[in-house]
Design a protein around this motif. Structure first.
Motif, PDB file in Angstrom:
ATOM      1  N   LYS A  69      24.459  13.647  16.347  1.00  0.00           N
ATOM      2  CA  LYS A  69      24.641  14.265  17.668  1.00  0.00           C
ATOM      3  C   LYS A  69      26.045  14.824  17.833  1.00  0.00           C
ATOM      4  N   ASN A  70      27.057  14.040  17.444  1.00  0.00           N
ATOM      5  CA  ASN A  70      28.447  14.479  17.610  1.00  0.00           C
ATOM      6  C   ASN A  70      28.786  15.673  16.733  1.00  0.00           C
ATOM      7  N   SER A  71      28.108  15.796  15.609  1.00  0.00           N
ATOM      8  CA  SER A  71      28.359  16.930  14.710  1.00  0.00           C
ATOM      9  C   SER A  71      27.538  18.156  15.089  1.00  0.00           C
ATOM     10  N   GLY A  72      26.712  18.035  16.148  1.00  0.00           N
ATOM     11  CA  GLY A  72      25.893  19.164  16.594  1.00  0.00           C
ATOM     12  C   GLY A  72      24.738  19.485  15.667  1.00  0.00           C
ATOM     13  N   GLU A  73      24.296  18.500  14.884  1.00  0.00           N
ATOM     14  CA  GLU A  73      23.249  18.736  13.898  1.00  0.00           C
ATOM     15  C   GLU A  73      21.890  18.181  14.309  1.00  0.00           C
ATOM     16  N   VAL A  74      21.719  17.814  15.591  1.00  0.00           N
ATOM     17  CA  VAL A  74      20.406  17.368  16.051  1.00  0.00           C
ATOM     18  C   VAL A  74      19.405  18.496  15.857  1.00  0.00           C
ATOM     19  N   GLU A  75      18.278  18.171  15.249  1.00  0.00           N
ATOM     20  CA  GLU A  75      17.273  19.177  14.940  1.00  0.00           C
ATOM     21  C   GLU A  75      16.698  19.763  16.227  1.00  0.00           C
ATOM     22  N   ALA A  76      16.734  21.104  16.356  1.00  0.00           N
ATOM     23  CA  ALA A  76      16.215  21.764  17.560  1.00  0.00           C
ATOM     24  C   ALA A  76      14.705  21.616  17.680  1.00  0.00           C
ATOM     25  N   VAL A 121      17.628  -6.188  28.315  1.00  0.00           N
ATOM     26  CA  VAL A 121      18.351  -6.259  27.039  1.00  0.00           C
ATOM     27  C   VAL A 121      18.447  -4.893  26.392  1.00  0.00           C
ATOM     28  N   ARG A 122      17.342  -4.169  26.351  1.00  0.00           N
ATOM     29  CA  ARG A 122      17.330  -2.874  25.674  1.00  0.00           C
ATOM     30  C   ARG A 122      18.203  -1.835  26.374  1.00  0.00           C
ATOM     31  N   SER A 123      18.292  -1.900  27.676  1.00  0.00           N
ATOM     32  CA  SER A 123      19.080  -0.907  28.406  1.00  0.00           C
ATOM     33  C   SER A 123      20.578  -1.051  28.136  1.00  0.00           C
ATOM     34  N   ARG A 124      20.974  -2.168  27.525  1.00  0.00           N
ATOM     35  CA  ARG A 124      22.387  -2.412  27.251  1.00  0.00           C
ATOM     36  C   ARG A 124      22.741  -2.280  25.766  1.00  0.00           C
ATOM     37  N   LEU A 125      21.816  -1.782  24.988  1.00  0.00           N
ATOM     38  CA  LEU A 125      22.084  -1.574  23.566  1.00  0.00           C
ATOM     39  C   LEU A 125      22.807  -0.249  23.333  1.00  0.00           C
ATOM     40  N   GLU A 126      23.609  -0.199  22.273  1.00  0.00           N
ATOM     41  CA  GLU A 126      24.286   1.039  21.899  1.00  0.00           C
ATOM     42  C   GLU A 126      23.367   1.893  21.035  1.00  0.00           C
ATOM     43  N   GLU A 127      23.579   3.214  21.103  1.00  0.00           N
ATOM     44  CA  GLU A 127      22.844   4.121  20.232  1.00  0.00           C
ATOM     45  C   GLU A 127      23.234   3.856  18.780  1.00  0.00           C
ATOM     46  N   THR A 128      22.352   4.197  17.827  1.00  0.00           N
ATOM     47  CA  THR A 128      22.637   3.928  16.426  1.00  0.00           C
ATOM     48  C   THR A 128      23.771   4.811  15.916  1.00  0.00           C
ATOM     49  N   PRO A 129      24.584   4.300  14.975  1.00  0.00           N
ATOM     50  CA  PRO A 129      25.685   5.116  14.437  1.00  0.00           C
ATOM     51  C   PRO A 129      25.192   6.356  13.703  1.00  0.00           C
ATOM     52  N   GLU A 130      24.016   6.278  13.073  1.00  0.00           N
ATOM     53  CA  GLU A 130      23.506   7.434  12.347  1.00  0.00           C
ATOM     54  C   GLU A 130      23.153   8.576  13.289  1.00  0.00           C
ATOM     55  N   PHE A 131      22.420   8.269  14.372  1.00  0.00           N
ATOM     56  CA  PHE A 131      22.063   9.325  15.312  1.00  0.00           C
ATOM     57  C   PHE A 131      23.299   9.821  16.056  1.00  0.00           C
ATOM     58  N   THR A 132      24.208   8.918  16.390  1.00  0.00           N
ATOM     59  CA  THR A 132      25.436   9.331  17.075  1.00  0.00           C
ATOM     60  C   THR A 132      26.235  10.319  16.228  1.00  0.00           C
ATOM     61  N   GLU A 133      26.299  10.083  14.929  1.00  0.00           N
ATOM     62  CA  GLU A 133      27.020  10.990  14.042  1.00  0.00           C
ATOM     63  C   GLU A 133      26.348  12.359  13.994  1.00  0.00           C
TER      64      GLU A 133
END
Length: 437
Positions: free
Chosen positions: A224-231, A210-222
């Protein structure tokens, strides 16, 4: 993205339900594994620590139970950093795989009679693996659901993570109760105790699927897509968000101290100290946890309407006032008194369990939410939760049978001060009274 980001996104209802189901199933598996060890502690003590004294064997068995919690902050740190760098979904799948493997390993372990001192050493090793993986489970699952939830219903949806954890405890108690009712003492001690641990294999496989088929959260995806993941999320968390980490630890103190006393220590306490039969202890645990499971989502829903702080503080105050009378009642001759005392302890605890996961999630911004939650929360688990059965058993040597009540009360007093000085975080309550933030 600040902590208020949790208050703005509007996920699809189907996505929220799917995320909640997947995270909850994983929590059930994780805490089933924890509960099985706790409820079989007397049997495990005899098989792996044959001292000739049941109380001493139980104490050693609880010491191993507590040892797994010592490494939980390390697991929280590692999985928290990974969750803030590579995403929540991947980490939650890895955590479930790790804990299921370790639990099955315990079910396959030879006992002290077969391989001597190597048996308890191997037991400790596998418990450490369980504890390390658990460091990323509940905090990661709570963050995952919080970031998938509608802001005005976050308390309700996140409460299902805690319900899943208690449901895992409940399934563990049911498994042990079934063993006690269907096997003789000699069968239970010889091989029956292994069966619940081996159940982790199919349960873990289902949860992982079940867990392997879940989508990533919209908050983290946003982020990540904006390049703001903390180094360097760990450095960011400890340097700039340490007050929230300490607050998370304070929120978790009472929750974990009370939970592990009421749900893992009390059944063995009934059996060994109060000299009740194992069937009475197991049945009392089943009834209490069933009621808690029903109440947790109700309390979570209520927290969305009236706020987190009133319910958190109410639970602490209630425990301060009732713990001693209820443990006194538990020691009476009547079986009904034992059941009533255990049940009321669980009801008052549920007022806290239904709220705290959402409240801690709301303390952190997206970029450090997983790590900040995991580090702070697991510090409390390690210091005051998993060690509770061992500490309370030791305290009873000089404080008597009311020692568990004093332990719960001390934790409630500290957490009450933390909550009382914390801001309200429920979106509906903030909208009505912005000064409560």
């Amino acid at each position: 993205m600040s902590a208020s980001a949790l208050e703005t996104h509007r996920p699809l209802r189907s996505t929220t339900a799917k995320a909640t189901l997947g995270a909850t199933l994983g929590s059930v598996v994780e805490w089933f594994d924890v509960a099985v060890y706790a409820y079989l502690a007397p049997v495990i003590g005899m098989n792996f620590f044959p001292t000739g004294n049941q109380a001493t064997g139980l104490l050693l068995s609880f010491a191993v139970f507590g040892a797994a919690f010592v490494v939980r902050p390390l697991g929280g740190l590692v999985f928290g950093v990974l969750g803030d760098k590579i995403g929540r979904q991947k980490v939650l799948a890895a955590v479930l795989l790790l804990v299921s493997g370790a639990t099955v390993g315990i079910g396959l372990l030879p006992t002290y009679a077969a391989i001597g001192v190597a048996a308890p050493i191997a037991l400790v090793g596998l418990r450490l693996v369980q504890g390390f993986s658990a460091g990323g489970e509940l905090s990661g699952a709570a963050v995952f659901v919080a970031e998938h939830s509608p802001p005005r219903r976050r308390g309700y949806f996140v409460s299902w993570m805690e319900m899943g954890a208690i449901a895992g405890f409940l399934l563990g108690a049911l498994a042990v109760l079934a063993l006690n009712l269907s096997l003789t003492d000699s069968q239970l001690h010889a091989w029956g105790w292994r069966l619940p641990f081996l159940m982790a294999a199919p349960m873990g496989a289902i949860g992982l699927y079940v867990r392997s088929r879940l989508e990533e959260t919209p908050e983290f995806t946003e982020v990540k897509n904006s390049g703001e993941v903390e180094a360097h999320p760990l450095r960011e968390t400890l340097v700039h968000h340490w007050p929230a980490v300490l607050r998370a630890a304070g929120f978790g103190l009472y929750q974990n101290a009370a939970l592990y006393v009421i749900l893992t220590f009390v059944p063995s306490y009934m059996e060994v100290t109060l000299e009740r039969g194992p069937d009475v202890a197991a049945l009392s645990a089943v009834v209490t946890m069933t009621v808690i499971c029903v109440l947790i989502p109700v309390v979570g829903h209520l927290s969305d309407r009236i706020g987190r702080r009133p319910l958190l503080m109410g639970s602490c105050v209630t425990s301060l006032l009732t713990s001693v009378p209820l443990f006194w009642l538990m020691g009476r001759e009547s079986v009904a008194a034992v059941f009533a005392a255990h049940l009321m302890l669980g009801v008052f605890l549920s007022l806290y369990l239904g709220v705290t996961m959402a409240a801690i999630s709301e303390l952190f911004s997206t970029k450090v939410r997983f790590g900040g939650f995991a580090i702070g929360y697991n510090l409390s688990v390690a210091a005051f939760g998993g060690t509770a059965p061992f500490i309370v058993t030791w305290m009873m040597g000089f404080m008597g049978n009311l020692a568990p009540a004093y332990y719960i009360m001390a934790s409630a007093a500290v957490t009450l001060m933390v909550v009382a000085t914390s801001p309200e975080t429920a979106p509906r309550r903030i909208e009505r009274n912005p000064r409560s933030r």
